[in-house]
Motif scaffolding. Structure first.
Motif, short mmCIF file in Angstrom:
data_model
loop_
_atom_site.label_atom_id
_atom_site.label_comp_id
_atom_site.label_asym_id
_atom_site.label_seq_id
_atom_site.Cartn_x
_atom_site.Cartn_y
_atom_site.Cartn_z
N UNK A 15 0.82 -1.19 0.00
CA UNK A 15 0.00 0.00 0.00
C UNK A 15 0.87 1.26 0.00
N UNK A 16 2.07 1.17 0.55
CA UNK A 16 2.95 2.34 0.57
C UNK A 16 3.25 2.83 -0.83
N UNK A 17 3.18 1.96 -1.82
CA UNK A 17 3.47 2.35 -3.20
C UNK A 17 2.39 3.24 -3.81
N UNK A 18 1.21 3.27 -3.23
CA UNK A 18 0.12 4.08 -3.80
C UNK A 18 0.49 5.56 -3.81
N UNK A 19 1.09 6.05 -2.75
CA UNK A 19 1.50 7.45 -2.69
C UNK A 19 2.56 7.77 -3.72
N UNK A 20 3.52 6.88 -3.87
CA UNK A 20 4.58 7.06 -4.87
C UNK A 20 3.99 7.01 -6.28
N UNK A 21 3.10 6.06 -6.53
CA UNK A 21 2.48 5.95 -7.85
C UNK A 21 1.67 7.20 -8.18
N UNK A 22 0.95 7.73 -7.19
CA UNK A 22 0.17 8.95 -7.40
C UNK A 22 1.08 10.13 -7.70
N UNK A 23 2.16 10.28 -6.95
CA UNK A 23 3.10 11.38 -7.18
C UNK A 23 3.74 11.28 -8.56
N UNK A 24 4.09 10.07 -8.98
CA UNK A 24 4.66 9.89 -10.33
C UNK A 24 3.65 10.29 -11.40
N UNK A 25 2.39 9.91 -11.21
CA UNK A 25 1.36 10.25 -12.18
C UNK A 25 1.15 11.77 -12.24
N UNK A 26 1.16 12.43 -11.09
CA UNK A 26 1.03 13.89 -11.06
C UNK A 26 2.22 14.55 -11.73
N UNK A 27 3.42 14.03 -11.49
CA UNK A 27 4.63 14.55 -12.11
C UNK A 27 4.56 14.40 -13.63
N UNK A 28 4.09 13.24 -14.10
CA UNK A 28 3.95 13.03 -15.54
C UNK A 28 3.00 14.06 -16.15
N UNK A 29 1.91 14.33 -15.47
CA UNK A 29 0.92 15.29 -15.99
C UNK A 29 1.46 16.73 -15.99
N UNK A 30 2.19 17.08 -14.94
CA UNK A 30 2.72 18.45 -14.82
C UNK A 30 3.94 18.68 -15.71
N UNK A 31 4.67 17.61 -16.00
CA UNK A 31 5.89 17.74 -16.80
C UNK A 31 7.13 17.96 -15.97
N UNK A 32 6.97 18.24 -14.69
CA UNK A 32 8.10 18.39 -13.76
C UNK A 32 7.66 17.88 -12.39
N UNK A 33 8.63 17.53 -11.57
CA UNK A 33 8.32 17.06 -10.22
C UNK A 33 7.93 18.26 -9.35
N UNK A 34 6.79 18.19 -8.68
CA UNK A 34 6.38 19.30 -7.81
C UNK A 34 7.17 19.32 -6.51
N UNK A 35 7.25 20.47 -5.91
CA UNK A 35 7.78 20.59 -4.55
C UNK A 35 6.67 20.12 -3.61
N UNK A 36 6.95 19.13 -2.80
CA UNK A 36 5.94 18.60 -1.88
C UNK A 36 6.03 19.38 -0.58
N UNK A 37 4.94 20.04 -0.23
CA UNK A 37 4.89 20.83 0.99
C UNK A 37 4.26 20.03 2.13
N UNK A 38 3.25 19.23 1.82
CA UNK A 38 2.59 18.34 2.79
C UNK A 38 2.13 17.10 2.05
N UNK A 39 2.17 15.97 2.74
CA UNK A 39 1.67 14.72 2.16
C UNK A 39 1.11 13.84 3.27
#
Length: 95
Positions: free
Chosen positions: A1-25
């Motif tokens: 289940x820990x991979x769900x957060x990583x998978x979601x962040x990767x998907x968001x990064x793919x959509x944005x085109x760059x890795x976001x700065x994570x302020x809270x998670x």
């Protein structure tokens, strides 16, 4: 289940085109009789163009985390400051 957060962040990064700065998670396990998954809350910061791409992807259901089903996603808040701060909530289900 820990991979769900990583998978979601990767998907968001793919959509944005760059890795976001994570302020809270935050990730909270979630389950029903038939499904297991997680609720996610992310506060991220992106430059304007990347924030725009990500907002369109969230609105268009184009965010696809690998190995998990994205049952729901919402852009809860978007604030322009040094870049754009975005609060995103999502529900992933193991796929």
């Amino acid at each position: 289940m820990a991979d769900a957060g990583t998978a979601l962040l990767r998907a968001l990064t793919d959509c944005a085109g760059i890795r976001p700065e994570i302020m809270e998670a935050e990730m909270t396990r979630w389950s029903s009789v038939t499904f297991e998954g997680a609720r996610h809350r992310l506060v991220i910061r992106l430059p304007g163009p990347a924030a725009g791409r990500l907002a369109k992807a969230v609105a268009g259901d184009a965010v696809t985390p690998v190995g998990h089903v994205l049952a729901d996603i919402a852009l809860v808040r978007r604030v322009e400051d040094a870049g754009e701060r975005m609060e995103i909530e999502a529900l992933t289900v193991e796929g």
